[in-house]
Design an enzyme around this catalytic site. Structure first.
Site, short mmCIF file in Angstrom:
data_model
loop_
_atom_site.label_atom_id
_atom_site.label_comp_id
_atom_site.label_asym_id
_atom_site.label_seq_id
_atom_site.Cartn_x
_atom_site.Cartn_y
_atom_site.Cartn_z
N THR A 139 -3.83 -2.64 -2.56
CA THR A 139 -4.65 -2.89 -1.36
C THR A 139 -4.71 -4.39 -1.06
OG1 THR A 139 -5.95 -0.92 -1.82
CG2 THR A 139 -6.94 -2.55 -0.35
N GLN A 178 4.40 3.12 -3.96
CA GLN A 178 4.80 4.43 -4.49
C GLN A 178 6.27 4.50 -4.90
OE1 GLN A 178 2.94 6.94 -5.33
NE2 GLN A 178 1.00 6.39 -4.39
N ALA A 198 0.16 -1.76 -10.36
CA ALA A 198 0.50 -1.37 -11.74
C ALA A 198 0.12 0.07 -12.07
CB ALA A 198 -0.17 -2.32 -12.72
N CYS A 239 -8.06 8.32 -1.19
CA CYS A 239 -9.20 7.78 -0.44
C CYS A 239 -9.57 8.65 0.75
CB CYS A 239 -8.95 6.35 -0.01
SG CYS A 239 -7.27 5.95 0.21
N1 PLP Z 1 -0.31 1.75 -0.78
C1 PLP Z 1 0.06 2.99 -1.15
C2 PLP Z 1 1.26 3.61 -0.52
C3 PLP Z 1 -0.69 3.69 -2.09
O1 PLP Z 1 -0.34 4.93 -2.43
C4 PLP Z 1 -1.84 3.06 -2.65
C5 PLP Z 1 -2.70 3.80 -3.59
O2 PLP Z 1 -2.89 5.00 -3.47
C6 PLP Z 1 -2.16 1.76 -2.24
C7 PLP Z 1 -1.37 1.14 -1.30
C8 PLP Z 1 -3.34 1.03 -2.81
O3 PLP Z 1 -3.05 0.57 -4.11
P1 PLP Z 1 -4.24 0.15 -5.10
O4 PLP Z 1 -4.88 1.43 -5.54
O5 PLP Z 1 -3.55 -0.57 -6.22
O6 PLP Z 1 -5.16 -0.74 -4.33
#
Ligand code: PLP
Length: 388
Positions: A73, A180, A201, A326
């Protein structure tokens, strides 16, 4: 009761070797990597080792192109906002797709409120953008393309190398959310003309709360967090050394074993799909039949709510999800399936099965045994189910 975890696109179990690699940083190597004394230098040495491990996995030209962050994120926010603002003098148009993760979509929406114009490209029935449409959407004031490498809900892989080619022909910065795809399919930032790539990670058997942004040398981008001179002055804040060491180890494992293991995961994923197809009527696979992550199967069970299926599976010890972690918890249809043109009645009945190296044939056969009676029972109660 047997426990079967099929929600690895939400997060993965941490690999035991990753856990082992992190422990010394809580017990012995606790120095601040910015400190000049021996404790600090020791921590710094391991920080740089991890940077090299991440760089190698994605074929970055130099470890200096890796900036550690708190996860996917933050990397998405960093890439999009810090490059959009850096390039504001040249233009204010950004191109993305309608199926991005909310970390990208909501960042773009935020930028729209602050004077940027954003084009949201639609996708075909498999969830892929059309490179021709992308090319036509680029105008004189386009500065950034942000399109994911693979979708978290369906696993569909985007035509990344074509996008990279278009971006470089047009002189536009190309960011890809590769959270992903890294570790699951070959991912090469140089070969695909990528300027910025977000990594996390915890999707590749590493710890949560750590990730990276790949920034190709020469890419114009603002400093993300103000503070000290950490991370080459691009992202201030004392680095999460234990997490980063674990992330480095996870990348090393992905590099040495990951793709081999993915072939085995794909076999299990296909066994699951086939088993469901044989035993349950009126289902459909969402996503591309081939151009798809080897661990992901998103299946719609017509005339049902995905939420009631995952709750029933949970009672049998099976963990799955509807849409992304989410958005699950809300009964809104997935924006990804909606963009693919799937009718809400069928999109609502989607379940995402995402596998990992820890799944076995026994796990899959257990799901194939437990799922059909659940679907039968729920359909009998469904007011919209027209019958077989
Ligand atoms: N981008 C994608 C495609 C994701 O699947 C996710 C998590 O589900 C994220 C971003 C966010 O990653 P993080 O959980 O490390 O913030």
């Amino acid at each position: 009761m047997r426990k079967v975890y099929l929600d690895s696109n939400a997060t993965t179990q941490v690999h035991p070797e990753v856990v082992k690699a992190m422990i010394p940083f809580y017990e012995e190597i606790y120095g601040n990597p910015s400190s000049v004394h021996g404790f600090g230098r020791e921590a710094k040495k391991h920080l740089e080792k991890a940077r090299g491990q991440v760089a190698e996995l994605i074929n970055a030209a130099s470890p200096d192109e890796i900036i550690f962050t708190s996860g996917g994120t933050e990397s998405d926010n960093f890439a999009i906002k810090a490059s959009a603002y850096a390039l504001k003098g040249k233009g204010t148009h950004i191109i993305t797709s309608s199926v991005e993760h909310h970390a990208v979509l909501n960042t773009c929406k935020y930028l729209e409120k602050t004077g940027f114009r954003v084009t949201y490209l639609g996708v075909d029935e498999y969830g892929r953008i059309d490179p021709g449409e992308l090319k036509n959407s680029i105008s004189g004031d386009t500065t950034l393309i942000t399109i994911m490498s693979a979708n978290n809900e369906t696993g569909t892989i985007m035509p990344i190398s074509e996008i990279g080619k278009i971006a470089s022909e047009k002189g536009v910065v190309f960011h890809t959310d590769s959270v992903q795809s890294v570790g699951k399919v070959p991912f090469d930032v140089q070969k695909n003309g990528i300027h910025l790539a977000s990594l996390s990670a915890h999707k590749i058997y590493g710890p949560k709360g750590v990730g990276a942004l790949y920034i190709r040398k020469g890419t114009e981008i603002l400093q993300w967090q103000q503070g000290g001179h950490h991370e080459q002055g691009k992202r201030a804040g004392t680095e999460n050394v234990p997490g980063i060491a674990g992330f480095g180890k996870a990348c090393e494992l992905a590099n040495s074993q990951g793709l081999k293991e993915c072939a085995g995961i794909k076999k299990l994923r296909d066994r699951l799909h086939k088993g469901i197809e044989t035993n349950v009527k009126q289902i459909r696979l969402n996503g591309h039949p081939e151009e798809r992550l080897p661990n992901t199967a998103n299946i719609s069970f017509d005339y049902l709510e995905g939420e009631s299926i995952i709750l029933s599976l949970d009672l049998e010890g099976i963990a799955t999800s509807t849409g992304s972690a989410c958005t699950s918890g809300s009964l809104e249809p997935s924006h990804v399936l909606e963009s693919m043109g799937i009718e809400p009645l069928f999109a609502q009945g989607s379940v995402r099965f995402s596998l990992s190296i820890y799944n076995t044939e026994e796990d899959i056969d257990y799901v194939i045994e437990k799922l059909p009676p659940i679907i039968d029972r729920l359909r009998k109660m469904s007011p919209v189910y027209p019958g077989d």
